[in-house]
Design a protein around this motif. Structure first.
Motif, PDB file in Angstrom:
ATOM      1  N   VAL A 181       0.835  -1.209   0.000  1.00  0.00           N
ATOM      2  CA  VAL A 181       0.000   0.000   0.000  1.00  0.00           C
ATOM      3  C   VAL A 181       0.866   1.254   0.000  1.00  0.00           C
ATOM      4  CG1 VAL A 181      -1.652   1.338   1.371  1.00  0.00           C
ATOM      5  CG2 VAL A 181      -1.985  -1.125   1.074  1.00  0.00           C
ATOM      6  N   PHE A 182       1.947   1.235   0.757  1.00  0.00           N
ATOM      7  CA  PHE A 182       2.805   2.418   0.887  1.00  0.00           C
ATOM      8  C   PHE A 182       4.045   2.345  -0.009  1.00  0.00           C
ATOM      9  CE2 PHE A 182       0.482   1.826   4.860  1.00  0.00           C
ATOM     10  CZ  PHE A 182      -0.122   3.057   4.988  1.00  0.00           C
ATOM     11  N   PHE A 183       4.408   1.132  -0.391  1.00  0.00           N
ATOM     12  CA  PHE A 183       5.567   0.962  -1.272  1.00  0.00           C
ATOM     13  C   PHE A 183       5.163   0.050  -2.429  1.00  0.00           C
ATOM     14  CE2 PHE A 183       7.045   1.603   3.079  1.00  0.00           C
ATOM     15  CZ  PHE A 183       7.875   2.701   2.919  1.00  0.00           C
ATOM     16  N   PRO A 184       4.446   0.607  -3.414  1.00  0.00           N
ATOM     17  CA  PRO A 184       3.934  -0.217  -4.518  1.00  0.00           C
ATOM     18  C   PRO A 184       5.053  -0.917  -5.273  1.00  0.00           C
ATOM     19  CG  PRO A 184       2.949   1.990  -4.525  1.00  0.00           C
ATOM     20  CD  PRO A 184       4.070   2.026  -3.537  1.00  0.00           C
ATOM     21  N   VAL A 185       4.702  -2.053  -5.844  1.00  0.00           N
ATOM     22  CA  VAL A 185       5.659  -2.822  -6.638  1.00  0.00           C
ATOM     23  C   VAL A 185       6.077  -1.990  -7.843  1.00  0.00           C
ATOM     24  CG1 VAL A 185       5.991  -4.911  -7.998  1.00  0.00           C
ATOM     25  CG2 VAL A 185       4.653  -4.998  -5.881  1.00  0.00           C
ATOM     26  N   ALA A 186       7.372  -1.860  -8.034  1.00  0.00           N
ATOM     27  CA  ALA A 186       7.885  -0.956  -9.071  1.00  0.00           C
ATOM     28  C   ALA A 186       7.526  -1.409 -10.476  1.00  0.00           C
ATOM     29  CB  ALA A 186       9.410  -0.837  -8.933  1.00  0.00           C
ATOM     30  N   ARG A 187       7.308  -2.711 -10.683  1.00  0.00           N
ATOM     31  CA  ARG A 187       7.064  -3.217 -12.035  1.00  0.00           C
ATOM     32  C   ARG A 187       5.623  -3.030 -12.486  1.00  0.00           C
ATOM     33  NH1 ARG A 187      11.231  -6.811 -13.259  1.00  0.00           N
ATOM     34  NH2 ARG A 187      10.414  -6.788 -15.394  1.00  0.00           N
ATOM     35  N   GLY A 188       4.770  -2.489 -11.644  1.00  0.00           N
ATOM     36  CA  GLY A 188       3.410  -2.200 -12.067  1.00  0.00           C
ATOM     37  C   GLY A 188       2.367  -3.122 -11.459  1.00  0.00           C
ATOM     38  N   GLY A 189       1.096  -2.811 -11.770  1.00  0.00           N
ATOM     39  CA  GLY A 189      -0.020  -3.524 -11.171  1.00  0.00           C
ATOM     40  C   GLY A 189      -0.094  -4.989 -11.539  1.00  0.00           C
ATOM     41  N   GLN A 190       0.171  -5.335 -12.808  1.00  0.00           N
ATOM     42  CA  GLN A 190       0.071  -6.730 -13.210  1.00  0.00           C
ATOM     43  C   GLN A 190       1.152  -7.574 -12.530  1.00  0.00           C
ATOM     44  OE1 GLN A 190      -0.494  -7.356 -17.389  1.00  0.00           O
ATOM     45  NE2 GLN A 190      -0.144  -9.550 -17.288  1.00  0.00           N
ATOM     46  N   TYR A 191       2.298  -7.009 -12.306  1.00  0.00           N
ATOM     47  CA  TYR A 191       3.376  -7.719 -11.600  1.00  0.00           C
ATOM     48  C   TYR A 191       2.937  -8.014 -10.164  1.00  0.00           C
ATOM     49  CZ  TYR A 191       8.236  -8.952 -10.505  1.00  0.00           C
ATOM     50  OH  TYR A 191       9.384  -9.627 -10.156  1.00  0.00           O
ATOM     51  N   TYR A 192       2.305  -7.012  -9.528  1.00  0.00           N
ATOM     52  CA  TYR A 192       1.806  -7.204  -8.162  1.00  0.00           C
ATOM     53  C   TYR A 192       0.723  -8.282  -8.124  1.00  0.00           C
ATOM     54  CZ  TYR A 192      -1.048  -6.350  -4.029  1.00  0.00           C
ATOM     55  OH  TYR A 192      -1.788  -6.505  -2.889  1.00  0.00           O
ATOM     56  N   LEU A 193      -0.202  -8.253  -9.094  1.00  0.00           N
ATOM     57  CA  LEU A 193      -1.264  -9.257  -9.131  1.00  0.00           C
ATOM     58  C   LEU A 193      -0.694 -10.652  -9.349  1.00  0.00           C
ATOM     59  CD1 LEU A 193      -4.064  -7.464 -11.212  1.00  0.00           C
ATOM     60  CD2 LEU A 193      -3.891  -7.733  -8.737  1.00  0.00           C
ATOM     61  N   THR A 194       0.364 -10.746 -10.137  1.00  0.00           N
ATOM     62  CA  THR A 194       1.010 -12.041 -10.350  1.00  0.00           C
ATOM     63  C   THR A 194       1.568 -12.583  -9.038  1.00  0.00           C
ATOM     64  OG1 THR A 194       1.591 -11.383 -12.612  1.00  0.00           O
ATOM     65  CG2 THR A 194       2.780 -13.250 -11.667  1.00  0.00           C
ATOM     66  N   LEU A 195       2.239 -11.721  -8.266  1.00  0.00           N
ATOM     67  CA  LEU A 195       2.760 -12.141  -6.961  1.00  0.00           C
ATOM     68  C   LEU A 195       1.622 -12.517  -6.012  1.00  0.00           C
ATOM     69  CD1 LEU A 195       5.561  -9.446  -6.426  1.00  0.00           C
ATOM     70  CD2 LEU A 195       5.899 -11.886  -6.906  1.00  0.00           C
ATOM     71  N   PHE A 196       0.559 -11.719  -6.020  1.00  0.00           N
ATOM     72  CA  PHE A 196      -0.565 -11.975  -5.123  1.00  0.00           C
ATOM     73  C   PHE A 196      -1.229 -13.309  -5.447  1.00  0.00           C
ATOM     74  CE2 PHE A 196      -5.080 -11.641  -4.018  1.00  0.00           C
ATOM     75  CZ  PHE A 196      -4.999 -11.267  -2.692  1.00  0.00           C
ATOM     76  N   LEU A 197      -1.445 -13.576  -6.738  1.00  0.00           N
ATOM     77  CA  LEU A 197      -2.065 -14.842  -7.118  1.00  0.00           C
ATOM     78  C   LEU A 197      -1.137 -16.011  -6.804  1.00  0.00           C
ATOM     79  CD1 LEU A 197      -4.620 -15.986  -8.398  1.00  0.00           C
ATOM     80  CD2 LEU A 197      -3.481 -15.898 -10.612  1.00  0.00           C
ATOM     81  N   ALA A 198       0.170 -15.821  -6.958  1.00  0.00           N
ATOM     82  CA  ALA A 198       1.127 -16.877  -6.629  1.00  0.00           C
ATOM     83  C   ALA A 198       1.105 -17.213  -5.138  1.00  0.00           C
ATOM     84  CB  ALA A 198       2.532 -16.458  -7.049  1.00  0.00           C
ATOM     85  N   ALA A 199       0.740 -16.231  -4.310  1.00  0.00           N
ATOM     86  CA  ALA A 199       0.683 -16.466  -2.866  1.00  0.00           C
ATOM     87  C   ALA A 199      -0.648 -17.068  -2.434  1.00  0.00           C
ATOM     88  CB  ALA A 199       0.917 -15.148  -2.119  1.00  0.00           C
ATOM     89  N   THR A 200      -1.730 -16.759  -3.140  1.00  0.00           N
ATOM     90  CA  THR A 200      -3.063 -17.173  -2.698  1.00  0.00           C
ATOM     91  C   THR A 200      -3.560 -18.458  -3.341  1.00  0.00           C
ATOM     92  OG1 THR A 200      -3.998 -15.651  -4.341  1.00  0.00           O
ATOM     93  CG2 THR A 200      -3.816 -14.861  -2.068  1.00  0.00           C
ATOM     94  N   LEU A 201      -3.301 -18.642  -4.643  1.00  0.00           N
ATOM     95  CA  LEU A 201      -3.844 -19.818  -5.320  1.00  0.00           C
ATOM     96  C   LEU A 201      -3.338 -21.127  -4.702  1.00  0.00           C
ATOM     97  CD1 LEU A 201      -5.749 -20.625  -7.589  1.00  0.00           C
ATOM     98  CD2 LEU A 201      -3.810 -20.611  -9.168  1.00  0.00           C
ATOM     99  N   PRO A 202      -2.049 -21.275  -4.400  1.00  0.00           N
ATOM    100  CA  PRO A 202      -1.619 -22.518  -3.726  1.00  0.00           C
ATOM    101  C   PRO A 202      -2.281 -22.714  -2.366  1.00  0.00           C
ATOM    102  CG  PRO A 202       0.273 -21.364  -4.659  1.00  0.00           C
ATOM    103  CD  PRO A 202      -0.885 -20.427  -4.754  1.00  0.00           C
ATOM    104  N   LEU A 203      -2.497 -21.624  -1.639  1.00  0.00           N
ATOM    105  CA  LEU A 203      -3.128 -21.738  -0.327  1.00  0.00           C
ATOM    106  C   LEU A 203      -4.548 -22.289  -0.418  1.00  0.00           C
ATOM    107  CD1 LEU A 203      -1.928 -18.465   1.438  1.00  0.00           C
ATOM    108  CD2 LEU A 203      -1.372 -20.811   2.100  1.00  0.00           C
ATOM    109  N   ILE A 204      -5.240 -21.974  -1.514  1.00  0.00           N
ATOM    110  CA  ILE A 204      -6.612 -22.465  -1.670  1.00  0.00           C
ATOM    111  C   ILE A 204      -6.624 -23.985  -1.716  1.00  0.00           C
ATOM    112  CG2 ILE A 204      -8.586 -22.528  -3.245  1.00  0.00           C
ATOM    113  CD1 ILE A 204      -7.874 -19.643  -4.030  1.00  0.00           C
ATOM    114  N   PHE A 205      -5.657 -24.580  -2.390  1.00  0.00           N
ATOM    115  CA  PHE A 205      -5.612 -26.040  -2.475  1.00  0.00           C
ATOM    116  C   PHE A 205      -5.235 -26.674  -1.144  1.00  0.00           C
ATOM    117  CE2 PHE A 205      -4.728 -24.731  -6.924  1.00  0.00           C
ATOM    118  CZ  PHE A 205      -5.850 -25.304  -7.503  1.00  0.00           C
TER     119      PHE A 205
END
Length: 708
Positions: free
Chosen positions: A54-78
């Motif tokens: 929130v205070f230090f956004p990912v420098a590579r942009g929004g899609q890069y952040y969403l990629t990291l977020f999905l990589a952290a959440t999708l495995p947890l769902i399983f």
């Protein structure tokens, strides 16, 4: 609190047992301590990462952040959600009050049997999900640049992503939404085989194009739905977890119970107020109904409410929480994104409809209390509301500050983080709920864990959005809906009314099968264009769809909130759904008001203050007429004629045009006049109430709603 009692019949399960059973029927696993600790640590790290971003956004942009977020959440769902329904724990003898072996060995065996850790296949799926999600990061810039010419590996990874997302969605929501997504994928692939004269025909897309559009563009998995889940919803779930851990949830319930005491309508008012306040913590209508029911159902039962009537009040109060500021539901954040407006603006849109919704519930509660001779429930030992406010009223500060921060121009994600920090500091005013490092860790873990089903839903909805944008399905379906409405006449008003009815039915039916967030997203891309084509503004169209998507949780025959409430009260689920529908009826009709006429748009807070006030007043009168029609009381028992006139009055008043308002006022005046004449012709017969009798249940039997 003294006014709350547990069931005392021999062998009867307590409300807490029923809540536990309801939770166990969900697909979330009951993990063993070691695995649970591992998952909690991963969720806590995710929460820290989200807050940091929130205070230090990912420098590579929004899609890069969403990629990291999905990589952290999708495995947890399983890891946290089972692949098949598993409920043998519900049949364990000790849950039915039967005699059991209480030795240490037997207890250990029961606990072992109730564990539901992920197996080898689940861990393999989690590993695959991690690899597929991280694949774009290997050469991120090159990955983005080759969207139009994907490699064979890109296509393979895209297909794997689609399959993993569908499986994650199936585990969290069931088969229906994945089936919808599959149907859309088949349409994208085979749509080119449809006759070209058909409105729904398109050129057709091969597997490469479909996979790349979903996996590599910002219209698919990394589109608006996932973006909202990763930037707004997860922060609000963390905020809700901190609120709960700091004692706010308990305070809200205690305050509601203390505020309304002594009158026969007080129990219903208490549940309504508690549902609204508790919903700011849970953010879910069904979860609010379950949590509130475990505490409030004994109170309603003592007041004389039947199982179905009590369940109806619980479900209606719970669902109102996600219709109401300051948190609303997850779909509200998507509305803000689609409209390119601030979240505070969406809160303003929801303000008047929320007031009308709760006015309808309160009026229905008052009518039912008099109609069914409900009994007051008095507890002399209960703490006064003023004393509770003076001691714990600081819990309201963080809620108010969310609005205050946004009014100061802060974006919603920063506003909720600041409010979370404020609530953390305020927790130290209560020694029982202060946010120690352990409690803070638990709140961070639970906050991220709560968002996992939403992530699965939003990622799956990305499939539908990708197909709609790729094939132009939204505009094509809009023309089909408008043409179908035109078959009923060439009059623009008739065409709009029929289209709106079609839209309401479509969203309601869709909402019976898929979660609220998915229902809204699908309807927004498919049904909203039909409304926009007939001159309805975007805020009106999206808010109309939002309300009907939310109301699916109280719509028969699959109303989740009502079914959950029935599980608490032990009532008949279908009759509980009907009772809930009666309490929430204004929420079904008010959305028509702000879609059908220009004056109705003022119910969303647009236009002049005078216009907002007079349309609100007229709509409130319509809600009162609806309460009379459903409750059957108008200065005493109302007959079929008076109730019929009130229905006409309500519908005309909600149209919010001068001629219709005049007709509505005349119909309402006739209903009151007829009731006064009949009241003067016969004196009321005193009615006795058995102080230990069933109260509302007896009346329900007389009316044929319950078996005698």
């Amino acid at each position: 609190m003294g006014m709350v009692e547990a069931p005392s019949e021999p062998g009867q399960r307590t409300a807490e047992d029923l809540v536990a059973e309801f939770d166990q029927e969900r697909p979330a696993r009951k993990l063993s301590p070691a695995v649970s600790a591992t998952v909690s640590a991963m969720c806590a790290v995710l929460s820290v990462f989200v807050l940091y971003a929130v205070f230090f956004p990912v420098a590579r942009g929004g899609q890069y952040y969403l990629t990291l977020f999905l990589a952290a959440t999708l495995p947890l769902i399983f890891l946290t959600h089972r692949g098949t329904v598993r409920a043998p724990a519900l049949a364990l003898p000790w849950r039915r009050g039967a005699a059991t072996d209480t030795s240490a060995g037997a207890v250990k065996a029961v606990r072992t049997a109730r564990r539901d850790d992920p197996g080898l296949f689940d861990w393999m799926l989690a590993a695959c999900a991690l690899a597929v999600c991280l694949y774009p990061l290997l050469e991120f810039d090159a990955f983005i640049e080759r969207r139009q010419l994907p490699t064979s590996l890109d296509v393979t990874m895209g297909i794997a992503m689609i399959l993993l997302v569908l499986e994650a969605c199936r585990r969290t929501t069931g088969w229906v939404l994945p089936a919808f997504c599959t149907a859309f994928l088949l349409y994208a692939y085979y749509g080119g085989l449809l006759p070209y004269q058909w409105s729904l025909a398109h050129g057709g897309f091969d597997v490469n194009a479909i996979s790349a559009h979903f996996f590599m563009s910002t219209d698919g998995v990394y589109g608006v739905p996932l973006n909202v889940a990763a930037t707004y919803i997860v922060l609000f779930t963390i905020f809700g977890a901190v609120l709960d851990m700091s004692g706010a949830g308990k305070f809200f319930i205690d305050l509601s119970f203390a505020a309304f005491r002594g009158s026969r309508s007080a129990p219903g008012r208490t549940v309504t107020a508690a549902g609204f306040l508790l919903g700011t913590v849970s953010g879910s209508g069904t979860a609010t109904a379950v949590s509130l029911g475990s505490v409030a159902w004994p109170l309603l039962r003592r007041a004389g409410y039947s199982k179905e009537a009590g369940g109806g009040v619980l479900a209606a109060a719970g669902i109102g929480a996600i219709l109401s500021p300051p948190t609303l539901g997850a779909a509200a954040f998507i509305i803000a994104e689609y409209l390119k407006t601030g979240y505070l603006t969406v809160l303003l849109y929801a303000l008047v409809p929320t007031l009308l919704y709760y006015l309808g519930i309160l009026l229905a509660v008052e009518i039912d209390a008099r109609k069914h001779q409900a009994r007051p429930v008095i507890d002399d030992e209960a703490v006064s509301a003023w004393r509770l406010l003076g001691r714990f009223g600081y819990h309201f500060l963080s809620l108010f500050m969310i609005i205050g921060f946004m009014a100061m121009g802060l974006p919603p994600f920063r506003a909720v983080v600041y409010a979370t920090a404020l609530q953390f500091l305020l927790s130290f005013l209560d020694s029982r709920h202060r946010m120690t490092p352990r409690r803070l860790y638990t709140a961070l873990a639970e906050g991220s864990r709560s968002v996992l089903p939403v992530v699965a839903t939003c990622a799956a909805a990305g499939i539908i959005v990708a197909v709609v944008t790729q094939t132009g399905l939204g505009l094509n379906l809009a023309s089909v809906i408008v043409d179908a409405a035109g078959m009923f006449g060439d009059n623009p008003t008739v065409e709009l009314v029929v289209t709106v009815i079609f839209a309401a039915l479509a969203v309601s039916v869709l909402g019976l099968a898929v979660p609220v967030t998915a229902s809204f997203i699908i309807s927004a891309v498919i049904i909203a264009p039909a409304l926009l084509a007939l001159g309805v503004s975007m805020p009106e169209a999206y808010m109309f769809i939002f309300y009907y998507a939310v109301l699916s949780e109280v719509s028969p025959p699959t109303a989740l909130a009502a079914a959950a409430a029935a599980a608490i009260t032990g009532g008949n689920p279908m009759r509980t759904m009907v009772a809930t529908w009666k309490y929430s009826l204004p929420a079904f009709l008010v959305p028509f008001a702000f879609v059908l006429t220009d004056n109705g748009s003022r119910l969303l807070g647009t236009g002049s203050l005078t216009g907002v006030l007079w349309t609100t007043a007229v709509s409130a009168l319509a809600v009162a007429a609806l309460a009379v029609a459903t409750g059957g009381r108008l200065l005493g028992p109302a007959g079929p004629l008076e109730r019929g006139l009130c229905v006409i009055a309500a519908l005309c008043l909600l149209y919010l045009e001068p001629a219709a308002i005049t007709t509505g006022l005349i119909a309402l005046a006739l209903a009151v006049g007829i009731r006064l004449v009949r009241r003067g012709q016969r004196s009321p017969t005193p009615r006795t109430t058995d102080p230990t009798g069933p109260g509302l249940q007896a009346e329900a039997v007389m009316e044929g709603h319950l078996p005698s």
